[in-house]
Motif scaffolding. Structure first.
Motif, short mmCIF file in Angstrom:
data_model
loop_
_atom_site.label_atom_id
_atom_site.label_comp_id
_atom_site.label_asym_id
_atom_site.label_seq_id
_atom_site.Cartn_x
_atom_site.Cartn_y
_atom_site.Cartn_z
N GLN A 8 0.84 -1.18 0.00
CA GLN A 8 0.00 0.00 0.00
C GLN A 8 0.88 1.24 0.00
O GLN A 8 1.84 1.35 0.77
CB GLN A 8 -0.91 0.01 1.24
CG GLN A 8 -1.87 1.19 1.27
CD GLN A 8 -2.88 1.06 2.38
OE1 GLN A 8 -3.30 -0.04 2.73
NE2 GLN A 8 -3.29 2.19 2.95
N LEU A 9 0.56 2.18 -0.89
CA LEU A 9 1.35 3.39 -1.02
C LEU A 9 0.77 4.49 -0.13
O LEU A 9 -0.44 4.57 0.09
CB LEU A 9 1.39 3.86 -2.47
CG LEU A 9 1.92 2.84 -3.49
CD1 LEU A 9 1.93 3.44 -4.89
CD2 LEU A 9 3.30 2.33 -3.11
N GLU A 13 4.64 8.94 -1.36
CA GLU A 13 4.87 8.47 -2.73
C GLU A 13 3.89 9.07 -3.73
O GLU A 13 3.72 8.57 -4.84
CB GLU A 13 4.80 6.95 -2.77
CG GLU A 13 5.94 6.30 -1.98
CD GLU A 13 5.71 4.83 -1.70
OE1 GLU A 13 6.46 4.00 -2.24
OE2 GLU A 13 4.79 4.52 -0.93
N ARG A 14 3.29 10.18 -3.34
CA ARG A 14 2.27 10.80 -4.18
C ARG A 14 2.83 11.23 -5.54
O ARG A 14 2.19 11.04 -6.57
CB ARG A 14 1.65 11.99 -3.46
CG ARG A 14 0.58 12.71 -4.25
CD ARG A 14 -0.19 13.65 -3.37
NE ARG A 14 -1.18 14.42 -4.09
CZ ARG A 14 -2.11 15.17 -3.51
NH1 ARG A 14 -2.17 15.24 -2.19
NH2 ARG A 14 -2.98 15.84 -4.23
N ARG A 15 4.02 11.81 -5.57
CA ARG A 15 4.58 12.27 -6.84
C ARG A 15 4.82 11.10 -7.79
O ARG A 15 4.62 11.22 -9.00
CB ARG A 15 5.89 13.02 -6.59
CG ARG A 15 5.70 14.39 -5.94
CD ARG A 15 7.02 15.13 -5.83
NE ARG A 15 6.86 16.43 -5.21
CZ ARG A 15 6.52 17.54 -5.86
NH1 ARG A 15 6.31 17.48 -7.18
NH2 ARG A 15 6.39 18.69 -5.23
N VAL A 16 5.26 9.97 -7.26
CA VAL A 16 5.46 8.77 -8.09
C VAL A 16 4.13 8.34 -8.70
O VAL A 16 4.05 8.03 -9.90
CB VAL A 16 6.07 7.63 -7.25
CG1 VAL A 16 6.12 6.34 -8.06
CG2 VAL A 16 7.45 8.01 -6.76
N ALA A 37 -7.64 15.21 -5.35
CA ALA A 37 -8.58 15.78 -4.37
C ALA A 37 -8.25 15.38 -2.94
O ALA A 37 -8.40 16.19 -2.01
CB ALA A 37 -10.00 15.36 -4.71
N ARG A 38 -7.78 14.13 -2.73
CA ARG A 38 -7.68 13.62 -1.37
C ARG A 38 -6.35 12.97 -1.03
O ARG A 38 -6.16 12.50 0.09
CB ARG A 38 -8.81 12.62 -1.11
CG ARG A 38 -10.19 13.24 -1.28
CD ARG A 38 -11.27 12.37 -0.72
NE ARG A 38 -12.57 13.02 -0.81
CZ ARG A 38 -13.69 12.52 -0.31
NH1 ARG A 38 -13.66 11.34 0.32
NH2 ARG A 38 -14.84 13.16 -0.42
N GLY A 39 -5.43 12.93 -1.99
CA GLY A 39 -4.13 12.34 -1.69
C GLY A 39 -4.18 10.84 -1.58
O GLY A 39 -5.10 10.18 -2.08
#
Length: 279
Positions: A8-9, A13-16, A37-39
């Motif tokens: 699970q990310l 690691e949002r940019r990836v 919207a929510r990351g």
């Protein structure tokens, strides 16, 4: 045992994840909108994003929430996602995404999650970045907040016809009405009204910086065969391109030939094939 784990990310690691989603802006549009919207925090996003690949090199992702959506998932990723998910209780109401990944997942998940209510293996994914070359229906406009009560029965009729079950079944339609209300208030619901009734409707159900994805296209059965759909759809596409996003996209069942002809007239071109498994 899997040599490349699924995990699970998280928000770190949002940019990836965003870079991966940007590589498939049409099939991954719904996931991209949710991430924007929510990351990636599961408690805020109402779902989880699973990643496949070495820790410093995520190769593909899979959204697990109300829908299960693989993005950029090759055969190895599909196998890894399925091995993990088969050990979990199904919480999604559908699997939707690129056809090869969805059908590969379903081959592996069906013994654990089956049976499906319906499998739609061939749904052309279409997109356009050009203003329609056909006349637009000037009576098609954004639905106003005071018109939700008029729009809602048409939305229920569309959903029931398209999905095969009524959205009123589970909770009397409260959650579906909330969704329709959100789209109207965001200026993403369009309709043509005649004598106070909806004869055509469509929504921009998903909006990202790359595309506005149209869903919920519906013509009142009493108005079908009169040739109103092309001009009405052209009005939606024109407004979306001028005001919302640089492209407009949608997907359609392969057997819906009248709709496919309408979309072709409005300038849509094939950009892939999706599949959907409905529970």
């Amino acid at each position: 045992m899997l040599t490349v784990p699924v995990r699970q990310l998280g928000e770190s690691e949002r940019r990836v994840v965003e870079r991966l989603l940007d590589r498939d802006p049409y099939a991954g549009a719904q996931v991209a909108e949710r991430v924007a919207a929510r990351g990636l925090a599961w408690w805020r996003a109402e779902g989880r994003i699973l990643g496949y690949g070495p820790r410093r090199h995520v190769e593909s992702i899979c959204w697990l929430g109300g829908n299960l959506t693989p993005v950029l998932a090759d055969q190895s990723a599909v196998a890894a996602f399925a091995d993990l998910l088969c050990g979990e209780e199904r919480i999604c109401s559908s699997i939707v995404g690129r056809a090869d990944a969805v059908l590969g997942l379903w081959d592996r998940l069906s013994p654990c999650w089956g049976p499906a209510r319906d499998v739609r293996p061939n749904q052309p994914l279409l997109a356009t970045d050009a203003l329609p070359g056909v006349p637009v229906d000037r009576e098609v406009r954004q639905v106003r907040a005071g018109e939700i009560d008029v729009l809602f029965p048409a939305a229920v009729a569309m959903y029931t016809e398209e999905v095969g079950v009524s959205p009123l079944v589970d909770d009397g339609g409260r959650s579906y009405r909330r969704r329709v209300t959100e789209l109207v208030r965001a200026g993403r619901a369009y309709a043509r009204f005649v004598d106070g009734q909806v004869v055509f409707k469509a929504e921009l159900a998903v909006v990202t910086p790359r595309t506005a994805q149209v869903q919920g296209v519906w013509v009142d059965p009493r108005w079908r065969g009169r040739g109103i759909a092309t001009a009405a759809m052209a009005a939606v596409v024109r407004h979306a391109l001028l005001r919302v996003a640089p492209t407009v996209s949608l997907y359609v069942n392969d057997f819906n030939l009248p709709a496919r002809r309408v979309y072709q007239r409005c300038g849509f071109r094939p950009v892939g094939t999706l599949a959907t498994v409905l529970f």
